[in-house]
Scaffold this motif. Sequence first.
Motif, mmCIF file in Angstrom:
data_model
loop_
_atom_site.group_PDB
_atom_site.id
_atom_site.type_symbol
_atom_site.label_atom_id
_atom_site.label_comp_id
_atom_site.label_asym_id
_atom_site.label_seq_id
_atom_site.Cartn_x
_atom_site.Cartn_y
_atom_site.Cartn_z
ATOM 1 N N ASP A 1 -5.797 -2.474 5.220
ATOM 2 C CA ASP A 1 -4.930 -1.541 4.502
ATOM 3 C C ASP A 1 -4.758 -0.244 5.287
ATOM 4 N N THR B 1 -9.192 8.350 4.234
ATOM 5 C CA THR B 1 -9.299 7.020 3.650
ATOM 6 C C THR B 1 -9.233 7.112 2.130
ATOM 7 N N ALA B 2 -8.813 6.032 1.498
ATOM 8 C CA ALA B 2 -8.770 5.992 0.040
ATOM 9 C C ALA B 2 -10.184 6.007 -0.521
ATOM 10 N N ASN B 3 -10.329 6.516 -1.724
ATOM 11 C CA ASN B 3 -11.640 6.530 -2.386
ATOM 12 C C ASN B 3 -11.426 6.453 -3.895
ATOM 13 N N PHE C 1 -11.122 -7.339 -2.829
ATOM 14 C CA PHE C 1 -11.315 -5.967 -2.357
ATOM 15 C C PHE C 1 -12.346 -5.935 -1.228
ATOM 16 N N ASP D 1 -3.122 5.233 -1.542
ATOM 17 C CA ASP D 1 -3.801 4.654 -2.700
ATOM 18 C C ASP D 1 -4.423 3.324 -2.296
ATOM 19 N N GLU D 2 -5.675 3.154 -2.677
ATOM 20 C CA GLU D 2 -6.366 1.900 -2.402
ATOM 21 C C GLU D 2 -5.658 0.737 -3.083
ATOM 22 N N ARG D 3 -5.775 -0.446 -2.503
ATOM 23 C CA ARG D 3 -5.262 -1.631 -3.185
ATOM 24 C C ARG D 3 -5.904 -1.710 -4.573
ATOM 25 N N GLY E 1 -15.141 6.050 0.334
ATOM 26 C CA GLY E 1 -14.197 6.018 1.448
ATOM 27 C C GLY E 1 -14.883 6.300 2.771
ATOM 28 N N ILE F 1 0.851 -1.192 0.000
ATOM 29 C CA ILE F 1 0.000 0.000 0.000
ATOM 30 C C ILE F 1 0.884 1.239 0.000
ATOM 31 N N LEU G 1 -9.851 -3.666 3.151
ATOM 32 C CA LEU G 1 -9.691 -2.217 3.137
ATOM 33 C C LEU G 1 -9.395 -1.685 4.536
#
Length: 403
Positions: free
Chosen positions: A209, A154-156, A201, A187-189, A230, A140, A206
């Motif tokens: 992560d 949080t990632a979105n 996912f 960055d999101e997986r 997110g 990540i 999440l």
Amino acid sequence: MSSAVYHFGLYELDTDRRRLSRDGRQVLLEPQALALLCHLVEHRDRVVPTKELLGAMGCEPTDETALAGWLRATLYAVGDSDTRQQSIRTVGRQGYQFVAPTTVPSAAAPPASRIPAPTAGAEADHEVIRFSRSADGTRIAYATTGHGPPLVKTANWLTHLDLDRTTPMWKHWFDGLTRGRQLIRYDERGCGLSDWTVPHFALDDLIDDLDSVVDAVGLDRFPLLGVSQGGAVAVAYAARRPERVSHLILTSAYARGPQVRAQNDAERDAAEVDLNIARAGWRSQESSFLRYFASQFLADATPAEWDAFTAYQRQTTSPANGLRFLEEFARIDVSGVADQVSCPTLIVHARQDARVPVAQALELATLIPDSRLILLESRNHLFTADDPAWPTFLTHLYNFLSE
């Protein structure tokens, strides 16, 4: 394959940080091209088949047209071309091989001197990108920007740490969120600089992560900002980790994805049509479908701005992963744990949000104890720099955090 720093000619390739440099200056490459180059260099002792390369890039096994484009970008980045192949050689119909003489001065992570530890004020004018490992080993990418008390975002959908600060749709967010604070984002997986080839996912992934990022930064307790989908991750995290989240801020957020929250045949049909349009756009890369999708995020933008948003999305992930994200987020549901959030919560939403109806903000405010709801006059799902709602949102956010 363990990470290493490889040298060939004037170039240096850091496979762990996914960074290519020439004479000490970074060579900008899109994530797919960097993934291709890293895989070829790491497996330079053999010819790498086309299908294996596509897998390393997170593409479908049959997507050879995409491979040709990323390969050309990689060739040019290392000084090769279709006819001049001193570093990357096409081997008949078998595949490709990295052939430049290569040295590996470090078979481990880069020395500590290459990635200095953060100090107060050191990152006010730039940001530092680092990497953590999630519970299942997924890499990540995360970034710290500014200095002061932390604010974790949080990632979105969808981000790219190396591009976001120069992208019009996101630039003002970082300028606004780093006023007297250190912003931590990732960055999101499956997208950006994080690993693109991941098994799943799921919501639990999440949350893991996010845990890996805040652990790597060394945060015990922090305010958490969730934007769009997110927000669902932020709600679930605050419910599961009450000892870590001091304040929760949700904007343009929802507890249930469109397929879950549909209550009748008409709503289910509408959710499926919306998902199918997005699927068609990502599969075909047809601009009319993607422009419609972009218009839901930026309702007051111009067609040129929608096209810029679409071009940015194409750089953040593969079409295959884009489809996986769409399907996962359509089914996400944190409504069953929202009442377990115990920290003060601020919910901000545009009254005419074209992507997530304002009813979803009302649901969140009903579900989360000790929450307050603020509705702003806007049609944009993501507040733009010239949206009158943007400075109002920042004012409410900073007043809330100062309490």
